[in-house]
Design a protein around this motif. Structure first.
Motif, PDB file in Angstrom:
ATOM      1  N   SER A   1       0.823  -1.214   0.000  1.00 40.07           N
ATOM      2  CA  SER A   1       0.000   0.000   0.000  1.00 40.07           C
ATOM      3  C   SER A   1       0.850   1.255   0.000  1.00 40.07           C
ATOM      4  O   SER A   1       0.519   2.246  -0.674  1.00 40.07           O
ATOM      5  CB  SER A   1      -0.930   0.012   1.216  1.00 40.07           C
ATOM      6  N   LEU A   2       1.942   1.231   0.751  1.00 43.73           N
ATOM      7  CA  LEU A   2       2.847   2.386   0.763  1.00 43.73           C
ATOM      8  C   LEU A   2       3.438   2.627  -0.620  1.00 43.73           C
ATOM      9  O   LEU A   2       3.564   3.769  -1.062  1.00 43.73           O
ATOM     10  CB  LEU A   2       3.957   2.193   1.795  1.00 43.73           C
ATOM     11  N   ILE A   3       3.776   1.558  -1.314  1.00 45.51           N
ATOM     12  CA  ILE A   3       4.315   1.692  -2.677  1.00 45.51           C
ATOM     13  C   ILE A   3       3.249   2.236  -3.619  1.00 45.51           C
ATOM     14  O   ILE A   3       3.504   3.164  -4.404  1.00 45.51           O
ATOM     15  CB  ILE A   3       4.863   0.335  -3.174  1.00 45.51           C
ATOM     16  N   ILE A   4       2.038   1.686  -3.536  1.00 42.80           N
ATOM     17  CA  ILE A   4       0.945   2.144  -4.402  1.00 42.80           C
ATOM     18  C   ILE A   4       0.648   3.615  -4.144  1.00 42.80           C
ATOM     19  O   ILE A   4       0.511   4.410  -5.082  1.00 42.80           O
ATOM     20  CB  ILE A   4      -0.303   1.265  -4.209  1.00 42.80           C
ATOM     21  N   ASP A   5       0.538   3.993  -2.870  1.00 47.88           N
ATOM     22  CA  ASP A   5       0.277   5.398  -2.524  1.00 47.88           C
ATOM     23  C   ASP A   5       1.408   6.317  -2.981  1.00 47.88           C
ATOM     24  O   ASP A   5       1.165   7.375  -3.550  1.00 47.88           O
ATOM     25  CB  ASP A   5       0.103   5.559  -1.011  1.00 47.88           C
ATOM     26  N   HIS A   6       2.638   5.913  -2.712  1.00 48.30           N
ATOM     27  CA  HIS A   6       3.790   6.767  -3.007  1.00 48.30           C
ATOM     28  C   HIS A   6       3.856   7.130  -4.495  1.00 48.30           C
ATOM     29  O   HIS A   6       4.143   8.267  -4.857  1.00 48.30           O
ATOM     30  CB  HIS A   6       5.080   6.082  -2.566  1.00 48.30           C
ATOM     31  N   PHE A   7       3.610   6.151  -5.341  1.00 49.55           N
ATOM     32  CA  PHE A   7       3.723   6.377  -6.779  1.00 49.55           C
ATOM     33  C   PHE A   7       2.376   6.669  -7.449  1.00 49.55           C
ATOM     34  O   PHE A   7       2.328   6.909  -8.651  1.00 49.55           O
ATOM     35  CB  PHE A   7       4.395   5.179  -7.450  1.00 49.55           C
ATOM     36  N   GLY A   8       1.282   6.605  -6.685  1.00 52.97           N
ATOM     37  CA  GLY A   8      -0.036   6.840  -7.271  1.00 52.97           C
ATOM     38  C   GLY A   8      -0.406   5.787  -8.298  1.00 52.97           C
ATOM     39  O   GLY A   8      -0.980   6.089  -9.348  1.00 52.97           O
ATOM     40  N   LEU A   9      -0.092   4.537  -8.003  1.00 46.40           N
ATOM     41  CA  LEU A   9      -0.352   3.446  -8.939  1.00 46.40           C
ATOM     42  C   LEU A   9      -1.830   3.057  -8.955  1.00 46.40           C
ATOM     43  O   LEU A   9      -2.580   3.372  -8.035  1.00 46.40           O
ATOM     44  CB  LEU A   9       0.495   2.226  -8.561  1.00 46.40           C
ATOM     45  N   LEU A  10      -2.224   2.363  -9.991  1.00 55.09           N
ATOM     46  CA  LEU A  10      -3.572   1.793 -10.144  1.00 55.09           C
ATOM     47  C   LEU A  10      -4.666   2.855 -10.142  1.00 55.09           C
ATOM     48  O   LEU A  10      -5.800   2.597  -9.756  1.00 55.09           O
ATOM     49  CB  LEU A  10      -3.841   0.736  -9.060  1.00 55.09           C
ATOM     50  N   GLY A  11      -4.308   4.058 -10.524  1.00 59.70           N
ATOM     51  CA  GLY A  11      -5.297   5.123 -10.600  1.00 59.70           C
ATOM     52  C   GLY A  11      -5.616   5.797  -9.279  1.00 59.70           C
ATOM     53  O   GLY A  11      -6.590   6.537  -9.175  1.00 59.70           O
ATOM     54  N   THR A  12      -4.809   5.558  -8.257  1.00 61.59           N
ATOM     55  CA  THR A  12      -5.051   6.169  -6.947  1.00 61.59           C
ATOM     56  C   THR A  12      -4.311   7.494  -6.846  1.00 61.59           C
ATOM     57  O   THR A  12      -3.304   7.707  -7.531  1.00 61.59           O
ATOM     58  CB  THR A  12      -4.582   5.247  -5.802  1.00 61.59           C
ATOM     59  N   PRO A  13      -4.784   8.389  -5.968  1.00 63.39           N
ATOM     60  CA  PRO A  13      -4.055   9.642  -5.770  1.00 63.39           C
ATOM     61  C   PRO A  13      -2.678   9.379  -5.149  1.00 63.39           C
ATOM     62  O   PRO A  13      -2.523   8.460  -4.337  1.00 63.39           O
ATOM     63  CB  PRO A  13      -4.917  10.438  -4.797  1.00 63.39           C
ATOM     64  N   GLN A  14      -1.705  10.173  -5.531  1.00 63.17           N
ATOM     65  CA  GLN A  14      -0.352  10.009  -5.001  1.00 63.17           C
ATOM     66  C   GLN A  14      -0.283  10.583  -3.588  1.00 63.17           C
ATOM     67  O   GLN A  14      -0.709  11.709  -3.327  1.00 63.17           O
ATOM     68  CB  GLN A  14       0.643  10.725  -5.910  1.00 63.17           C
ATOM     69  N   ARG A  15       0.241   9.775  -2.663  1.00 63.19           N
ATOM     70  CA  ARG A  15       0.468  10.192  -1.277  1.00 63.19           C
ATOM     71  C   ARG A  15       1.887   9.755  -0.913  1.00 63.19           C
ATOM     72  O   ARG A  15       2.154   8.565  -0.766  1.00 63.19           O
ATOM     73  CB  ARG A  15      -0.534   9.526  -0.339  1.00 63.19           C
ATOM     74  N   LYS A  16       2.760  10.710  -0.791  1.00 62.26           N
ATOM     75  CA  LYS A  16       4.171  10.411  -0.548  1.00 62.26           C
ATOM     76  C   LYS A  16       4.362   9.630   0.745  1.00 62.26           C
ATOM     77  O   LYS A  16       3.688   9.881   1.739  1.00 62.26           O
ATOM     78  CB  LYS A  16       4.990  11.702  -0.500  1.00 62.26           C
ATOM     79  N   THR A  17       5.321   8.700   0.717  1.00 56.96           N
ATOM     80  CA  THR A  17       5.680   7.944   1.909  1.00 56.96           C
ATOM     81  C   THR A  17       6.604   8.817   2.752  1.00 56.96           C
ATOM     82  O   THR A  17       7.638   9.267   2.278  1.00 56.96           O
ATOM     83  CB  THR A  17       6.389   6.632   1.521  1.00 56.96           C
ATOM     84  N   ASP A  18       6.207   9.042   3.993  1.00 50.89           N
ATOM     85  CA  ASP A  18       7.032   9.849   4.891  1.00 50.89           C
ATOM     86  C   ASP A  18       7.538   8.967   6.032  1.00 50.89           C
ATOM     87  O   ASP A  18       7.268   7.762   6.081  1.00 50.89           O
ATOM     88  CB  ASP A  18       6.245  11.057   5.423  1.00 50.89           C
ATOM     89  N   SER A  19       8.267   9.560   6.939  1.00 46.76           N
ATOM     90  CA  SER A  19       8.875   8.791   8.028  1.00 46.76           C
ATOM     91  C   SER A  19       7.822   8.157   8.934  1.00 46.76           C
ATOM     92  O   SER A  19       8.026   7.050   9.435  1.00 46.76           O
ATOM     93  CB  SER A  19       9.815   9.675   8.845  1.00 46.76           C
ATOM     94  N   LYS A  20       6.695   8.816   9.144  1.00 46.58           N
ATOM     95  CA  LYS A  20       5.643   8.248   9.998  1.00 46.58           C
ATOM     96  C   LYS A  20       5.081   6.967   9.402  1.00 46.58           C
ATOM     97  O   LYS A  20       4.844   5.992  10.118  1.00 46.58           O
ATOM     98  CB  LYS A  20       4.522   9.269  10.216  1.00 46.58           C
TER      99      LYS A  20
END
Length: 144
Positions: free
Chosen positions: A107-126
């Protein structure tokens, strides 16, 4: 609204633990693939009834969607077969924490890169610390 959705997904996660607990013994009695089939057969029947009464009539055609979006139909049974096989051997807690670790990592990878048509959410330290805690839980449960 966000709190309600968080509570809803927690309840869904609890349901998956119950499902894993049910699938192990069922798979031992009828076989892993029959247990998987039973879960999807009952689920398909229930979904059909829900669609019959609650689905909008003017929604876009299912068949007009890109084929890659149907990949979940392949991944779902694979997931359930894994639950059915793993749960009796390593237990519900270990199975669910392992599943959770894999879900959060991907999920972190998908969010970070905005894969599969999802909005991009950068992976942060938290987010990375959260993943580390989940992996630590996996290790602790495995050693316990």
């Amino acid at each position: 609204m966000q709190l309600l959705l968080i509570l809803l997904v927690i309840a869904g996660g609890m349901g998956l633990s119950v499902e894993a607990g049910l699938l192990g013994p069922l798979g031992g009695e009828v076989g892993d693939l029959w247990a998987t089939f039973s879960i999807f057969g009952v689920g398909a029947a229930l979904t059909f009834l829900l669609m019959l009464f609650f689905s909008p009539r003017n929604s876009p055609s299912f068949f007009a969607q890109p084929g890659w979006q149907l990949l979940g139909g392949v991944l779902g049974p694979v997931y359930v077969v894994i639950l059915t096989i793993a749960t009796p051997v390593i237990g519900v807690a270990m199975t669910m924490i392992g599943i959770l670790a894999g879900q959060v990592f991907k999920s972190l990878i998908i969010d970070h890169f905005g894969l599969l048509g999802t909005p991009q959410r950068k992976t942060d330290s938290k987010r990375l610390i959260a993943l580390i805690f989940i992996v630590a839980a996996l290790v602790l449960v495995a050693k316990g």
